[in-house]
Design a protein around this motif. Sequence first.
Motif, mmCIF file in Angstrom:
data_model
loop_
_atom_site.group_PDB
_atom_site.id
_atom_site.type_symbol
_atom_site.label_atom_id
_atom_site.label_comp_id
_atom_site.label_asym_id
_atom_site.label_seq_id
_atom_site.Cartn_x
_atom_site.Cartn_y
_atom_site.Cartn_z
ATOM 1 N N ASP A 286 65.218 16.264 -28.214
ATOM 2 C CA ASP A 286 65.984 17.511 -28.254
ATOM 3 C C ASP A 286 65.342 18.635 -29.060
ATOM 4 N N MET A 287 64.344 18.350 -29.860
ATOM 5 C CA MET A 287 63.722 19.396 -30.653
ATOM 6 C C MET A 287 62.455 19.968 -30.011
ATOM 7 N N LEU A 288 62.060 19.463 -28.855
ATOM 8 C CA LEU A 288 60.828 19.919 -28.214
ATOM 9 C C LEU A 288 61.118 20.871 -27.063
ATOM 10 N N VAL A 289 60.311 21.926 -26.980
ATOM 11 C CA VAL A 289 60.400 22.884 -25.876
ATOM 12 C C VAL A 289 58.990 23.371 -25.561
ATOM 13 N N ALA A 290 58.719 23.567 -24.284
ATOM 14 C CA ALA A 290 57.404 24.038 -23.846
ATOM 15 C C ALA A 290 57.528 25.430 -23.246
ATOM 16 N N THR A 291 56.518 26.274 -23.504
ATOM 17 C CA THR A 291 56.480 27.614 -22.928
ATOM 18 C C THR A 291 55.122 27.833 -22.263
ATOM 19 N N GLY A 292 55.129 28.569 -21.157
ATOM 20 C CA GLY A 292 53.902 28.905 -20.446
ATOM 21 C C GLY A 292 53.731 30.408 -20.384
ATOM 22 N N SER A 293 52.482 30.862 -20.456
ATOM 23 C CA SER A 293 52.235 32.288 -20.664
ATOM 24 C C SER A 293 51.153 32.847 -19.757
ATOM 25 N N ALA A 294 51.173 34.171 -19.632
ATOM 26 C CA ALA A 294 50.100 34.875 -18.941
ATOM 27 C C ALA A 294 48.788 34.792 -19.708
ATOM 28 N N ASP A 295 48.812 34.301 -20.945
ATOM 29 C CA ASP A 295 47.561 34.106 -21.695
ATOM 30 C C ASP A 295 46.833 32.827 -21.284
ATOM 31 N N THR A 296 47.333 32.152 -20.241
ATOM 32 C CA THR A 296 46.775 30.952 -19.591
ATOM 33 C C THR A 296 47.091 29.647 -20.319
ATOM 34 N N THR A 297 47.827 29.681 -21.408
ATOM 35 C CA THR A 297 48.100 28.462 -22.171
ATOM 36 C C THR A 297 49.554 28.030 -22.057
ATOM 37 N N ILE A 298 49.785 26.753 -22.375
ATOM 38 C CA ILE A 298 51.129 26.216 -22.559
ATOM 39 C C ILE A 298 51.258 25.836 -24.024
ATOM 40 N N ALA A 299 52.366 26.200 -24.627
ATOM 41 C CA ALA A 299 52.599 25.870 -26.033
ATOM 42 C C ALA A 299 53.736 24.871 -26.146
ATOM 43 N N LEU A 300 53.567 23.899 -27.020
ATOM 44 C CA LEU A 300 54.622 22.941 -27.334
ATOM 45 C C LEU A 300 55.188 23.304 -28.693
ATOM 46 N N TRP A 301 56.521 23.449 -28.764
ATOM 47 C CA TRP A 301 57.184 23.885 -29.989
ATOM 48 C C TRP A 301 58.158 22.817 -30.472
ATOM 49 N N ASP A 302 58.231 22.679 -31.796
ATOM 50 C CA ASP A 302 59.236 21.843 -32.447
ATOM 51 C C ASP A 302 60.250 22.803 -33.068
#
Length: 423
Positions: A286-302
Amino acid sequence: MYTPLDEEKMEQKMINEEYKIWKKNCPLIYDMIYARGETWPLLTAEFFPTVKHLPAENLVQHRMLLGTFTDGIQSNYLQVATMDVPATKTPDPSKYDEETGEIGGHGAAPKPLKWTSIQKINHPSEVNKARYQPQNPDILAAWATDGTVRIYDRTKHPMVPKGTDCPCEIELIGHESEGFGLAWSPFHEGQLLTGSEDKTVRTWDIKQGFSRNSKTLKPLNTYKHHTATVNDVDYHPIHSQWFATVSDDLTLQIIDTRRPPNTPALMKVQAHTDAINCVSFHPKWDMLVATGSADTTIALWDLRCLDEKSHSFEKHKSAVVKVEWCPQEPAVFASASYDRRILFWDLSKIGDEQTAEEAEEGPPELMFMHGGFTNRVCDFSWNRNEPWTMLATAEDNQLQIFRPAENIWKAPLQEVPNHEVDQ
């Protein structure tokens, strides 16, 4: 003199060569791959949650929700189609028929895969995005380009449209521009979340519209916490009061509906260096979320610490437009990009040692690359019933259903030293 036209021709030649290489290698990298050329691009695609088993033929019949993007002269429509897909089974690559008319059909299928359109519903514009309601998959929501979201009960529409009229059960009124952010609440039947180019996020209670027998419906709440286009929204799968929003303003924001409007519970400023196009909560952690961007990367957030991203996934060569977690494997998610690729990532492989040759192919967490399209990927959908099976569409008018070869996703058995067995 080298011109932009020459550059375009060279790029197209490279794309065609890459596609030929991919097609040649299909028997080695897929258990099943089916590709179908459509008349128009399909901007949106989603597997329905239920299937019909056909054991006599070793097939499973899947339903799909699709939406067209025509030239504006031809009618656009929502479409429900079925596909008879081979039940999970490792095929014999030597039986691949190079002379068949389509890419698909090889693998575990005893005969060419059967695709059937079972319903079309007229839509007033291209379908930016469409999703079924999880509590009742016959209820559909679809974004139109006029800034409205239209709600359909597919049981009240004929299998084939009668005329060119575009009736719907409810029209959601409030947004001032079109959008792509669309998510149904997994907890509260009829609650819908939308994000738009008008910089707002709105929540809706569809049950109100049905109970009042009203053809139009205004939002329950309007959130103005972003300063630019809202590209995607996602309800939290565990905490019913939370939802996430991402925007061209480079922020990831978590809204808690119990708090005053426009005051996010959590916010990460400058979450990426370019527009954030997509967001996806982890379905179990429940604490993890992923975001995708026009900067070509995917970020994993806690969510417990948004100061720094937990990890950055880097292999795409263009804007990332979708991320979605695998329903069967908690450590795996997929991402789609304008670079024509869909990538599978495995969190459990982050930090694994690599040889120099392996590193050239990508980071250790990159487990699979689908390269079957010749234009930008529009949408994809994991199948919840057949592990590792995916539906995807792209701007080259292709609809594809595929499942990577078992040796790609199945973890090898670990040899246990004899001295450990004896203990």
